[in-house]
Design an enzyme around this catalytic site. Structure first.
Site, short mmCIF file in Angstrom:
data_model
loop_
_atom_site.label_atom_id
_atom_site.label_comp_id
_atom_site.label_asym_id
_atom_site.label_seq_id
_atom_site.Cartn_x
_atom_site.Cartn_y
_atom_site.Cartn_z
N GLU A 18 19.58 97.08 116.96
CA GLU A 18 19.39 98.00 115.85
C GLU A 18 19.66 97.38 114.48
OE1 GLU A 18 18.19 101.13 115.89
OE2 GLU A 18 17.80 100.90 118.03
N SER A 52 32.06 150.89 154.74
CA SER A 52 33.24 150.81 155.62
C SER A 52 34.29 149.81 155.14
CB SER A 52 32.80 150.42 157.02
OG SER A 52 31.90 151.37 157.52
#
Lengths: 234, 755
Positions: free
Chosen positions: B171, B449
């Site tokens: 870079e 239940s």
């Protein structure tokens, strides 16, 4: 004209230089102050968390005391609440490598206590090894150094490793007592009792702790009953 | 001529003053942002750390699965943190270390020896025994703000050597020489790009790139370029090269993960390799550095060929510069890209649990603190159990797929540890990766239940009136409720079962006998029991509540059953253990809290009946898949027309609630037993839990009873079975094995026993 503009520029520069955004400080939630109940926490503590189930202090629940009939309250023993700094484990960590002890922490066989436990301490029948001993030792060091939250956290770690070891609950209850949460201390000790069958010395210590916790909650009669149980178990 | 020059001088002077003023302004801007907190970091959410100790129940495959998810490299000999070598049942690894609430866990070499599904040995590098160790926890998500920028901050001394070399080489070759801008660099970039015909180098320096990302918008104008250059020079004036480089490495954009922007090498390393940046190898570093130019264009998951070519170009550049030897370059270029696949155990894979965590956090912390302060949230989430639960659900739904209406069936599931009250896994949808309606927390459905244990617990708390072997009448009846409606309960099989033992009403889930028992006790008393179990909803005291007309979420059911599983001690369920600040300071904790709500003896009896549900009742199909040595307790639940299929049950160390049903509340072909129980069974088979083993409370005694008459018997008698009773409520002991008197009405029960 240009100067005016420049002045504005400079002013802007100065202003922008000054206007650092203050990063909000985060309210510290104290570990000791429970998130779900109790109002004893610091003023900065957040609104009580609406955890799915909230524990309410004695919501009129009557818990049957197993078998033992209600003993006559004895108001003799007004022992001061000693901070249990003197809890020791025999033998010390370093001299006890945990080689042959595969998984034995959860089911340590009860043996005859070698003597009467000093108040808050445990008798020699409560020997542990391996990870639980290591973590209880860490917790003890943290508690000794005043880091009660760290101690509680280490004990919960031990509880996850050996959830059925009542000594972990006993120690956690002691830390809760030191943190001023007598109600939780009693509950943890009661849970410990349901797992301490056949370990009379530990039962006595747990009842003794319950007695102190009840005193801390302003229940001298209950404390006396617990103290009686502590004696019966010796 | 002269007035023109004077004008020019004046103008130039004014221009200079303006420029100077602008520079002063820019300088203030540069310093203000760079000296303060440079980034806001979202809170990170971690799974539970895996504990290691001798005697721990842990399958080797599960252990390796966790290590893979943590990005451990398989190597022949362990070399540095994050490496593991496997040799049969011996696994050696070098953990990475981590800061926990209780303190720091060091990075260290650990040898783990497996035997069966247990850890049989745990030693350190020098061979000495290690009592306990834990791995670093898996990152399972974060709390992102609106702009959703995410990063893991790194320090320059943590990055591998190649990273700086490669970044500078690719870079900004003159980075360590220039003063912020580099005319030489621009010229060279132009030359190289022109001569190679490819876009190899950009002209801006690293400093300029940082300034652009950090301070400026994305517009491409000459004025902005000039501002950028000035700011770059100013930045270099105030801060040294290494500091600027460190900021660059944390700022740079390296990828997009849905709504979340991946910034900095720290997060990119985790995002692409599941490893901390310090452990990256040459070829991995080269890939990330190569991506700086175009994170989307060179995305290794989407465009692997392009990414590979770019990576190798970076490697060549490093070799060209002498940072690495040609041999090293050649070896590195041989390596595959090595990026992890998304979704296995990666970030944002567990939306239901993260939803739970976020709800809790938002009650206790400000939104800004959660999205900006980099808090570390430690949870009880167990990724191994979560994946097992998901697999069990998927397999069951696949198996049931042929049946009509199953395709519309949705799911919710909660897995907790009954001994600690910690939530370990959560499923909110039949597609667990899909973040949407969280049925585990928000689907409020009739529990059917599942309510029955509360009725039987209410009865068994009165040992002078009820024992497990009290007689109940399972016969049709009607009553007029308080709401004026006539209520006529029915059994699921539409039959009456005559005189039965009390425990059979629960085990077989008979409605008639259970409703009758509930009415004897009183609906308000049953509701009070429910409240003590931890249910906070207020229901009207209608008789229909006795058969589960009331609705709860799977999470609420888990809370209720937790009290049953944990000896009658209620614990608020928790998903978060503790919170640390970004620099590892303790901030908050969610402590373990319990409260005794029931006598352990009564709980022991209910657990016994719930175990019989699994052995001989509606849950007995589990033992076609699970070993009979595995003691389990549980209850099926089915609402009217099978609109809801429930199962809630537990072992010693694992509690799970499963709900199946349709979002539009339409009928399904599934009962609790044929639907939810199948998921539950599949999960338990994979999780391989410890058998339920509640210590017998002091006030409980085992008594020998005749299985046909329910009268006291004696050990050794042909029909004698042991049943637990609250001390004093057991039948008088039978002295000898007397005459057997078969009773017609209990023949069903006898059959059940003989099975």
């Amino acid at each position: 004209m240009n100067k005016k503009w420049l002045a504005t520029m400079l002013a802007t520069a100065v202003l922008s230089g000054c206007s650092t955004v203050p990063q909000g400080s985060i309210p510290v939630i104290d570990a000791g102050s429970p998130l779900s109940s109790g109002g004893s926490g610091p003023s900065t503590s957040p609104a009580p968390a609406a955890t799915p189930q909230r524990i309410e202090e004695d919501s009129g629940v009557v818990v049957m005391v197993p078998q033992g009939a209600v003993s006559t309250p004895l108001q003799t023993d007004s022992q001061p609440i000693t901070s249990s700094g003197g809890l020791t484990f025999d033998p010390p960590v370093s001299s006890q490598p945990s080689a042959p002890s595969q998984g034995s922490f959860g089911s340590s066989a009860p043996s005859v206590p070698s003597g009467i436990p000093s108040s808050g301490g445990l008798a020699a029948d409560e020997q542990l090894d391996g990870p639980v001993l290591a973590l209880l030792t860490t917790a003890q060091q943290q508690q000794g150094g005043g880091d009660l939250n760290g101690a509680a956290s280490s004990l919960e770690r031990a509880q996850r490793i050996a959830p059925r070891e009542p000594q972990v609950l006993y120690r956690l209850a002691e830390v809760r007592m030191a943190q001023g949460d007598a109600a939780q201390a009693e509950q943890l000790a009661r849970r410990g009792l349901t797992q301490a069958s056949g370990r009379p010395a530990l039962q006595a210590s747990l009842w003794d702790l319950i007695a102190r916790a009840r005193e801390g909650q302003g229940d001298p009669a209950g404390a006396a009953q617990a103290r009686e149980r502590a004696r019966v178990n010796l | 001529m002269r007035p023109w020059l004077a004008w020019g001088l004046k103008l130039g002077l004014v221009g200079l003053v303006i420029l100077a003023g602008f520079a002063v302004y820019l300088d203030a801007v540069v310093q203000e942002k760079f000296s303060g907190k440079r980034w806001t970091v979202p809170a990170k959410v971690y799974a539970r750390p895996l504990e290691l100790f001798v005697g721990q129940k842990l399958a080797k495959d599960d252990f390796l699965r966790e290590l893979d998810a943590l990005g451990y490299r398989r190597e022949s000999t362990v070399n540095g943190p994050g490496a593991v070598s496997v040799a049969g049942n011996n696994i050696e690894l070098n953990s990475r270390g981590f800061q926990f609430y209780e303190g720091a866990e060091p990075a260290r070499k650990v040898r783990v020896r497996f035997s069966g599904d247990y850890v049989a040995g745990l030693t350190q590098a020098d061979g000495s025994n290690l009592a306990v160790a834990r791995l670093e926890p898996m990152l399972i998500g974060g709390l992102y703000p609106a702009h959703q920028e995410d990063r893991i901050l790194i320090k320059l001394d943590q990055v591998p050597a190649y990273l700086i070399d490669a970044l500078v080489a690719v870079e900004d070759r003159d980075y360590f020489e220039h003063f912020g801008v580099s005319p030489k660099g621009i010229a060279r970039a132009l030359w190289i790009n022109a001569s190679s015909g490819r876009l190899v180098q950009g002209g801006s320096t690293l400093t300029q790139q940082l300034v652009k990302n950090f301070y400026l918008t994305n517009e491409r104008t000459l004025l902005r370029k000039g501002t950028e250059a000035m700011m770059a020079v100013l930045l270099e004036l105030h801060y040294d090269k290494r500091e600027i480089l460190e900021a660059y490495m944390n700022e740079v954009f390296l990828g997009q993960d849905g709504q979340r922007a991946v910034h900095g090498f720290g997060l990119a390393s985790q995002y692409f390799f599941s490893q901390p940046v310090s452990e990256l190898k040459l070829e991995q570093v080269a890939l990330l550095v190569g991506m700086v130019k175009g994170p989307t264009y060179f995305n290794p998951r989407r465009n692997p060929e392009r990414a590979l070519a770019r990576r190798n170009l970076v490697i060549d550049l490093l070799a060209e510069q002498g940072s690495i030897t040609p041999e090293e370059a050649a070896t590195a270029k041989e390596k595959p890209l090595g990026v992890t696949s998304r979704g296995s155990m990666a970030d944002s894979s567990f939306p239901a649990f993260l939803d739970l965590v976020k709800r809790q956090l938002r009650e206790d912390y400000r939104e800004q603190d959660l999205t900006e302060e980099g808090l570390r949230i430690f949870t009880s989430f167990d990724p191994i159990l979560q994946l097992k639960a998901e697999e069990a659900l998927a397999e069951t739904l696949k198996r049931l797929a042929g049946r009509k209406g199953v395709d519309e069936v949705q799911a919710g599931m909660v897995v907790t540890n009954p001994e600690t009250g910690e939530i370990q896994a959560l499923i909110g949808s039949r597609q667990p990766r899909f973040a949407g309606f969280n049925r585990a927390l928000d689907a409020v459905r009739p529990i059917g239940s599942l309510i029955k244990p509360a009725i039987y617990l209410s009865a068994l708390e009165r040992p002078s009136q009820y024992t497990l072997t009290s007689w109940l009448e399972d016969e049709p009846f009607s009553i007029k409720g308080q709401d004026g409606q006539v209520w006529t309960p029915q059994n699921y099989d539409r039959k009456a079962h005559g005189t039965i033992y009390l425990y059979q009403g629960l085990a077989q889930s008979y409605n008639l006998s259970t409703a009758k028992l509930g009415l004897e006790i009183g609906v308000p008393n049953v509701l009070k029991t429910l409240e003590r179990l931890g249910v906070e909803r207020k229901w009207p005291a209608y008789p229909s509540m006795l058969l589960g007309a009331g609705a709860l979420t799977p999470m609420e059911v888990a809370g209720m059953y937790q009290t049953l599983a944990n000896g009658g001690f209620n614990t608020p369920l928790r998903g978060i253990r503790s919170v640390l600040t970004a620099d590892g300071e303790p901030l908050g904790r969610y402590p373990f809290k319990i409260q005794q709500r029931f006598d352990p003896g009564a709980i022991y009896l209910v657990q016994n009946a719930m175990q019989r549900t699994m052995r001989e009742g509606t849950g007995r199909s589990v033992y076609s898949q699970l070993p009979s040595s595995l003691n389990l307790a549980g209850k099926t639940g089915t609402s009217n027309d099978s609109r809801d299929s429930w199962f809630a049950g537990f072992s010693q160390d694992l509690l799970s609630v499963v709900w199946l049903g349709r979002d539009d509340n339409g009928p399904t072909p599934l009962t609790g037993a044929t639907g939810a129980l199948q998921v539950w069974t599949g999960f338990m088979r994979k999780a391989d839990p410890l058998p339920l083993d509640m210590p017998m409370p002091d006030n409980v005694t085992q008594a020998w009873v005749d299985r046909q008459t329910g009268l006291g018997s004696a050990s050794g008698c042909p029909n004698a079975v042991q049943m637990p009773y609250i001390r004093g409520s057991e039948p008088a002991p039978g002295s000898a094995c007397g005459i057997q008197a078969p009773v017609e009405s209990v023949m069903d029960w006898v059959k059940g026993w003989l099975e």
